[in-house]
Design a protein around this motif. Structure first.
Motif, PDB file in Angstrom:
ATOM      1  N   LEU A 174      50.534  41.439  38.050  1.00  0.00           N
ATOM      2  CA  LEU A 174      50.564  42.028  36.567  1.00  0.00           C
ATOM      3  C   LEU A 174      49.501  43.009  36.615  1.00  0.00           C
ATOM      4  O   LEU A 174      49.321  44.083  35.910  1.00  0.00           O
ATOM      5  CB  LEU A 174      50.436  41.090  35.753  1.00  0.00           C
ATOM      6  CG  LEU A 174      50.398  41.652  34.099  1.00  0.00           C
ATOM      7  CD1 LEU A 174      51.493  42.068  33.574  1.00  0.00           C
ATOM      8  CD2 LEU A 174      49.852  40.279  33.136  1.00  0.00           C
ATOM      9  N   ALA A 175      48.212  42.746  37.193  1.00  0.00           N
ATOM     10  CA  ALA A 175      46.938  43.500  37.281  1.00  0.00           C
ATOM     11  C   ALA A 175      47.303  44.876  38.089  1.00  0.00           C
ATOM     12  O   ALA A 175      46.775  45.826  37.588  1.00  0.00           O
ATOM     13  CB  ALA A 175      45.710  42.756  37.692  1.00  0.00           C
ATOM     14  N   LYS A 193      40.610  52.142  34.285  1.00  0.00           N
ATOM     15  CA  LYS A 193      40.205  51.537  35.418  1.00  0.00           C
ATOM     16  C   LYS A 193      40.734  49.891  34.826  1.00  0.00           C
ATOM     17  O   LYS A 193      40.642  49.557  33.540  1.00  0.00           O
ATOM     18  CB  LYS A 193      38.900  51.001  35.762  1.00  0.00           C
ATOM     19  CG  LYS A 193      38.720  50.321  37.144  1.00  0.00           C
ATOM     20  CD  LYS A 193      38.755  51.197  38.380  1.00  0.00           C
ATOM     21  CE  LYS A 193      38.736  50.425  39.765  1.00  0.00           C
ATOM     22  NZ  LYS A 193      37.396  50.028  39.805  1.00  0.00           N
ATOM     23  N   THR A 194      41.106  48.928  35.616  1.00  0.00           N
ATOM     24  CA  THR A 194      41.536  47.651  35.548  1.00  0.00           C
ATOM     25  C   THR A 194      40.987  46.592  36.388  1.00  0.00           C
ATOM     26  O   THR A 194      40.396  46.958  37.504  1.00  0.00           O
ATOM     27  CB  THR A 194      43.072  47.474  35.972  1.00  0.00           C
ATOM     28  OG1 THR A 194      43.876  48.595  34.945  1.00  0.00           O
ATOM     29  CG2 THR A 194      43.742  46.200  35.366  1.00  0.00           C
ATOM     30  N   PRO A 241      31.274  43.306  40.906  1.00  0.00           N
ATOM     31  CA  PRO A 241      32.466  42.853  41.687  1.00  0.00           C
ATOM     32  C   PRO A 241      33.121  43.329  42.931  1.00  0.00           C
ATOM     33  O   PRO A 241      32.620  44.571  43.174  1.00  0.00           O
ATOM     34  CB  PRO A 241      33.355  43.195  40.174  1.00  0.00           C
ATOM     35  CG  PRO A 241      32.809  44.104  39.264  1.00  0.00           C
ATOM     36  CD  PRO A 241      31.237  44.088  39.774  1.00  0.00           C
ATOM     37  N   MET A 242      33.960  42.650  43.571  1.00  0.00           N
ATOM     38  CA  MET A 242      34.445  43.462  44.649  1.00  0.00           C
ATOM     39  C   MET A 242      35.668  44.448  44.151  1.00  0.00           C
ATOM     40  O   MET A 242      36.144  44.159  43.153  1.00  0.00           O
ATOM     41  CB  MET A 242      35.093  42.351  45.522  1.00  0.00           C
ATOM     42  CG  MET A 242      34.354  41.199  45.924  1.00  0.00           C
ATOM     43  SD  MET A 242      32.825  41.756  47.180  1.00  0.00           S
ATOM     44  CE  MET A 242      33.860  41.819  48.758  1.00  0.00           C
ATOM     45  N   GLU A 243      35.976  45.310  45.340  1.00  0.00           N
ATOM     46  CA  GLU A 243      37.032  46.368  44.984  1.00  0.00           C
ATOM     47  C   GLU A 243      38.168  46.024  45.883  1.00  0.00           C
ATOM     48  O   GLU A 243      37.857  45.872  47.073  1.00  0.00           O
ATOM     49  CB  GLU A 243      36.441  47.745  45.047  1.00  0.00           C
ATOM     50  CG  GLU A 243      35.422  47.826  44.071  1.00  0.00           C
ATOM     51  CD  GLU A 243      35.875  48.223  42.416  1.00  0.00           C
ATOM     52  OE1 GLU A 243      37.011  48.558  42.372  1.00  0.00           O
ATOM     53  OE2 GLU A 243      35.435  47.750  41.604  1.00  0.00           O
ATOM     54  N   GLY A 244      39.332  46.295  45.381  1.00  0.00           N
ATOM     55  CA  GLY A 244      40.563  46.457  46.186  1.00  0.00           C
ATOM     56  C   GLY A 244      41.678  46.787  45.433  1.00  0.00           C
ATOM     57  O   GLY A 244      41.941  46.291  44.078  1.00  0.00           O
ATOM     58  N   LEU A 289      41.308  47.785  41.982  1.00  0.00           N
ATOM     59  CA  LEU A 289      40.845  46.705  40.917  1.00  0.00           C
ATOM     60  C   LEU A 289      39.476  46.206  41.243  1.00  0.00           C
ATOM     61  O   LEU A 289      39.029  46.251  42.076  1.00  0.00           O
ATOM     62  CB  LEU A 289      41.786  45.487  41.092  1.00  0.00           C
ATOM     63  CG  LEU A 289      43.315  45.734  40.690  1.00  0.00           C
ATOM     64  CD1 LEU A 289      44.025  44.591  41.181  1.00  0.00           C
ATOM     65  CD2 LEU A 289      43.474  45.925  39.270  1.00  0.00           C
ATOM     66  N   SER A 290      38.743  46.006  40.065  1.00  0.00           N
ATOM     67  CA  SER A 290      37.461  45.251  40.130  1.00  0.00           C
ATOM     68  C   SER A 290      37.962  43.727  39.989  1.00  0.00           C
ATOM     69  O   SER A 290      38.623  43.353  39.083  1.00  0.00           O
ATOM     70  CB  SER A 290      36.721  45.755  39.101  1.00  0.00           C
ATOM     71  OG  SER A 290      36.078  47.099  39.100  1.00  0.00           O
ATOM     72  N   VAL A 291      37.462  43.132  40.995  1.00  0.00           N
ATOM     73  CA  VAL A 291      37.816  41.625  41.006  1.00  0.00           C
ATOM     74  C   VAL A 291      36.685  40.407  41.254  1.00  0.00           C
ATOM     75  O   VAL A 291      35.666  41.051  41.918  1.00  0.00           O
ATOM     76  CB  VAL A 291      38.602  41.353  42.603  1.00  0.00           C
ATOM     77  CG1 VAL A 291      39.185  40.147  42.590  1.00  0.00           C
ATOM     78  CG2 VAL A 291      39.679  42.503  42.732  1.00  0.00           C
ATOM     79  N   MET A 292      36.640  39.546  40.524  1.00  0.00           N
ATOM     80  CA  MET A 292      35.457  38.757  40.650  1.00  0.00           C
ATOM     81  C   MET A 292      36.176  37.182  40.964  1.00  0.00           C
ATOM     82  O   MET A 292      37.338  36.909  40.057  1.00  0.00           O
ATOM     83  CB  MET A 292      34.755  38.581  39.700  1.00  0.00           C
ATOM     84  CG  MET A 292      33.399  37.669  39.734  1.00  0.00           C
ATOM     85  SD  MET A 292      32.578  37.529  41.230  1.00  0.00           S
ATOM     86  CE  MET A 292      31.887  39.024  41.251  1.00  0.00           C
ATOM     87  N   SER A 293      35.868  36.319  41.726  1.00  0.00           N
ATOM     88  CA  SER A 293      36.317  35.078  42.014  1.00  0.00           C
ATOM     89  C   SER A 293      35.537  34.317  42.434  1.00  0.00           C
ATOM     90  O   SER A 293      34.456  34.606  43.534  1.00  0.00           O
ATOM     91  CB  SER A 293      37.865  35.284  42.904  1.00  0.00           C
ATOM     92  OG  SER A 293      38.356  34.017  43.285  1.00  0.00           O
ATOM     93  N   MET A 294      35.793  32.755  42.367  1.00  0.00           N
ATOM     94  CA  MET A 294      34.965  31.872  43.211  1.00  0.00           C
ATOM     95  C   MET A 294      35.119  31.945  44.578  1.00  0.00           C
ATOM     96  O   MET A 294      34.344  31.581  45.226  1.00  0.00           O
ATOM     97  CB  MET A 294      35.565  30.475  42.617  1.00  0.00           C
ATOM     98  CG  MET A 294      34.391  29.389  43.041  1.00  0.00           C
ATOM     99  SD  MET A 294      32.683  29.692  42.150  1.00  0.00           S
ATOM    100  CE  MET A 294      31.823  28.137  43.386  1.00  0.00           C
TER     101      MET A 294
END
Length: 346
Positions: A118-119, A132-133, A164-167, A170-175
């Motif tokens: 979905l993202a 951006k998403t 945040p990481m990028e991929g 997408l800007s991404v944040m996760s444990m």
């Protein structure tokens, strides 16, 4: 008399509609006691007018038996955006305009796979607008978003904030970026709540039109912490067709409704298996997503087929929305994303 005695009494007060107490819920801001007078300050973000009164009455009942308290002052402070239900813009995270949570209540329904695709669909649509998403992986105990997006490494630290990481744009944040792959996260509720607060408050998300939040299954600390920390633009409920999934999905949706989160719709995942001739086999039953939507008074956003390519894409870090955009599954994700954008931008 110690303040700890008062706090201990407050742990018997449950937040209306939940089994969790107001102390561990994190809404008790301060407790004081002087010359026989106890003062308790509580901050809540609910727009339900009955909740402050219910909490105040319960606090008074809990502290009444304590003989040392001769006078009691209970103050309830309403925080957050009281117009969250009617507003489309979201000021909970600087720079982020809309925040959409993906919830299931039950594990094993492909919620994270759905959230990632979905993202990606949102990203493709919004990229055409020059916007951006991002995606926030709030599944603290089982973070899978990094694997599904094929991203590894550690986020940079800038001052007191994480970048945040990028991929896949997408800007991404996760444990998953903060612990080793084989290291289990063995935390109690308060630590989980604190981490989710940091993901929303101490991450430099930058300018995002939309942030997808992948909630863990269940109705516990993570969900409550999130809705207490930031006002959501709405939530999508993910279920599979069978009754064992739809029943729990509705329970998760009811929890969100109690905290005044708008239910944007229901998505039915693993809906059917499509044969080479175009025929459909309803492996997990039929009609569960529609019934869930009807029971919740919302709409069925779409049906995602049971497709081996979706699983393969997740394992390889190449979501099907990107690897096979013309597939039935990818088109379904795009249709759902477009429908959700129309809803939150009204």
């Amino acid at each position: 008399m110690s303040i700890e005695k008062i706090k201990q009494a407050l742990t018997t007060v449950k937040y209306p509609g939940f089994s969790r107490d107001i102390v561990s819920f994190g809404i008790v801001r301060s407790v004081n006691f002087e010359n026989g007078k106890a003062s308790v300050s509580i901050a809540i973000s609910s727009s339900d007018a009955s909740i402050p009164t219910a909490i105040r009455d319960s606090v008074e009942q809990a502290l009444k038996p304590i003989a040392e308290i001769k006078d009691l002052d209970v103050s309830i402070v309403l925080t957050g955006n009281k117009k969250a239900e009617a507003s489309t813009a979201n000021d909970g995270i600087p720079g982020v305009k809309y925040i959409v949570a993906v919830s299931s209540g039950k594990g094993g329904v492909g919620k994270s796979t759905f959230a990632v695709n979905l993202a990606c669909a949102f990203s493709q649509i919004l990229e055409k607008e020059g916007k951006k998403t991002g995606i926030m992986d709030c599944d603290i105990y089982g973070p899978s978003v990094p694997l599904m997006l094929g991203i590894s490494g550690r986020p940079y630290v800038e001052g007191d904030s994480l970048i945040p990481m990028e991929g896949h744009n997408l800007s991404v944040m996760s444990m998953g970026f903060l612990v080793d792959e084989d290291t289990p996260v063995v935390w109690r509720g308060p630590m989980v709540m604190k981490t989710i607060q940091q993901f929303s408050q101490n991450v430099k998300w930058g300018e995002l039109e939309l942030l997808v939040v992948d909630l863990p299954p269940g109705t516990g600390d993570a969900q409550l912490s999130l809705v207490q920390t930031i006002p959501l633009s709405g939530a999508v409920i993910v279920t599979t067709p069978q009754a064992v999934s739809t029943t729990v999905a509705k329970r998760g949706a009811r929890m969100l409704e109690k905290t005044n989160v708008r239910i944007l719709g229901v998505a039915e995942n693993m809906s059917y298996l499509e044969g080479p001739d175009g025929s459909r086999q309803n492996i997990f039953g039929e009609g569960g997503g529609q019934k869930t939507a009807d029971d919740l008074g919302t709409e069925l956003l779409g049906q995602i087929p049971l497709d081996q390519s979706i699983r393969e894409g997740g394992d390889a870090g190449k979501p099907i929305v990107l690897s096979d955009p013309d597939s039935t599954a990818a088109q379904s994700f795009h249709a759902i994303a477009q429908s959700l954008l129309s809803k939150i931008r009204i």
